[in-house]
Design an enzyme around this catalytic site. Structure first.
Site, PDB file in Angstrom:
ATOM      1  N   ILE A 236       0.839  -1.197   0.000  1.00  0.00           N
ATOM      2  CA  ILE A 236       0.000   0.000   0.000  1.00  0.00           C
ATOM      3  C   ILE A 236       0.871   1.243   0.000  1.00  0.00           C
ATOM      4  O   ILE A 236       1.797   1.369   0.815  1.00  0.00           O
ATOM      5  CB  ILE A 236      -0.921   0.025   1.245  1.00  0.00           C
ATOM      6  CG1 ILE A 236      -1.911  -1.146   1.231  1.00  0.00           C
ATOM      7  CG2 ILE A 236      -1.648   1.363   1.350  1.00  0.00           C
ATOM      8  CD1 ILE A 236      -2.957  -1.090   0.134  1.00  0.00           C
ATOM      9  N   LYS A 237       0.582   2.168  -0.911  1.00  0.00           N
ATOM     10  CA  LYS A 237       1.228   3.480  -0.900  1.00  0.00           C
ATOM     11  C   LYS A 237       0.232   4.486  -0.325  1.00  0.00           C
ATOM     12  O   LYS A 237      -0.911   4.562  -0.756  1.00  0.00           O
ATOM     13  CB  LYS A 237       1.643   3.907  -2.302  1.00  0.00           C
ATOM     14  CG  LYS A 237       2.270   5.309  -2.325  1.00  0.00           C
ATOM     15  CD  LYS A 237       2.438   5.844  -3.731  1.00  0.00           C
ATOM     16  CE  LYS A 237       2.972   7.276  -3.686  1.00  0.00           C
ATOM     17  NZ  LYS A 237       3.011   7.919  -5.011  1.00  0.00           N
ATOM     18  N   GLN A 238       0.685   5.238   0.663  1.00  0.00           N
ATOM     19  CA  GLN A 238      -0.212   6.189   1.316  1.00  0.00           C
ATOM     20  C   GLN A 238       0.569   7.426   1.733  1.00  0.00           C
ATOM     21  O   GLN A 238       1.773   7.366   2.016  1.00  0.00           O
ATOM     22  CB  GLN A 238      -0.854   5.539   2.547  1.00  0.00           C
ATOM     23  CG  GLN A 238      -1.866   6.380   3.282  1.00  0.00           C
ATOM     24  CD  GLN A 238      -3.009   6.827   2.382  1.00  0.00           C
ATOM     25  OE1 GLN A 238      -2.941   7.909   1.791  1.00  0.00           O
ATOM     26  NE2 GLN A 238      -4.039   6.005   2.252  1.00  0.00           N
TER      27      GLN A 238
END
Length: 355
Positions: A236-238
């Site tokens: 996940i990129k956040q």
């Protein structure tokens, strides 16, 4: 740790001395050399996906650590080519994007079908490719925020990609369609043996008030992460959280939005940046899907210190690394590579521990 503390300046003790008293680190599946064996080998990912995940973990300066440093350059579409590359026009040439990722010791390079496809035969076997399969084009007038598909999973497979990346604008009117499109694309990517990375971004005008921008609240971004891992994003990129209380704020004044529990703000997180980031990781199945935070925009002076601070927060929270682009490519290649190396140095420093 001395160099890291120096770059953190007045924030050094606040970040390096913090002890998390919300979600204990013992609850997390932390990055490490055996991460693929320990976490993904028990999943439904096939052998080819495991191989490509291991290939990414095995590249660059962070090889064998379980951490990731990824160079993403899709801003030519997302922010326009002129605005993105005016400071450093050499990056209009796709080859220089890949060269920067290699010079900077990155685990992988993420970019568009066009960029990676143009140089794939020369570089796809030298550094793992991650093609970004959807984008928000910025030429429609008036501008709109909608991620649309720009190619097929078969194209990504044929150019030798180790992974595919996609964005969903959770909270937007178009998010339902985007969820379906990306879920189907990720299923096919896994079938063909590629890993999946999801940019879990929020887009809704109601999320921004006069007081705060809840697009970067821990509770809303955390829920976006939880939706992202539901469609089997491996990573996940956040954005790094900057505040909390998005659900609570949006329910004031008689509105009814989502569902939340007060414990999100009292027991599961505090106002400390490491605790806020840890709540994001908890929503990534307690770290079974790795969390990489974005590096943010380049502001020139102070970029190095800001990048190191983000890396420290991510690592001490239990995250998997950084995906930083503009701070690196909007300056001469040697300087950009040095910023990427400084980020990586945080993850290589064994004295910077999980809080």
């Amino acid at each position: 740790m001395a160099k890291t503390a120096e770059l953190l300046g007045a924030n050094a003790e606040h970040l390096l001395g913090h002890v998390c008293k919300t979600i204990p680190k013992e609850s997390l599946h932390l990055p490490g050399p055996d991460f693929v064996d320990r976490v993904f080998a028990a999943s439904d990912r096939n052998n080819r996906v495991l191989g490509n995940l291991q290939r990414m973990f095995g590249g660059g300066r962070l090889a064998g650590t379980g951490f990731l440093s990824i160079l993403p350059v899709d801003q030519g579409i997302e922010h326009s080519g002129g605005a993105s590359f005016a400071k450093n026009p050499i990056y209009f040439d796709p080859e220089n994007i890949v060269k920067l990722a290699m010079e900077g010791g990155c685990n992988a390079v993420a970019s568009t079908y066009g960029v990676l496809g143009m140089v794939s035969r020369k570089y796809a076997h030298k550094i793992p490719f991650m093609v970004k399969i959807n984008h928000n084009e910025l030429l429609t007038f008036p501008n709109k925020a909608d991620q649309i598909m720009w190619g097929t999973i078969k194209e990504a497979y044929d150019m030798g990609c180790a992974a595919v990346g996609a964005t969903i604008y959770f909270g937007s009117a178009e998010s339902g369609r985007q969820i379906v499109e990306v879920a189907k694309a990720f299923q096919m990517a896994h079938e063909l043996g590629m890993a999946t990375v999801l940019w879990c971004y929020l887009r809704n005008n109601a999320f921004k008030t006069k007081e705060k921008d809840y697009h970067v609240s821990a509770d809303l971004t955390g829920q976006a992460n939880h939706l992202g891992v539901t469609i089997e994003a491996d990573i996940i990129k956040q954005k790094l959280p900057e505040n909390n209380g998005g659900f609570e704020a949006l329910n004031m004044g008689g509105s009814s939005y989502g569902k939340f529990d007060k414990k999100i703000y009292t027991e599961l997180a505090s106002d400390h940046p490491i605790d806020l980031c840890r709540y994001q990781i908890a929503n990534c199945y307690m770290g079974r899907a790795g969390l990489i935070n974005s590096g943010g925009e380049s502001k020139g002076a102070g970029d190095l210190e800001a990048a190191v601070m983000t890396a420290v927060i991510n690592k001490r929270a239990g995250g998997m690394g950084l995906i930083s682009g503009r701070k690196a490519f909007q300056r001469p290649m040697k300087e950009g590579a040095a910023i990427l190396n400084a980020i990586q140095d945080v993850y290589l420093d064994s004295s910077v521990t999980v809080a």
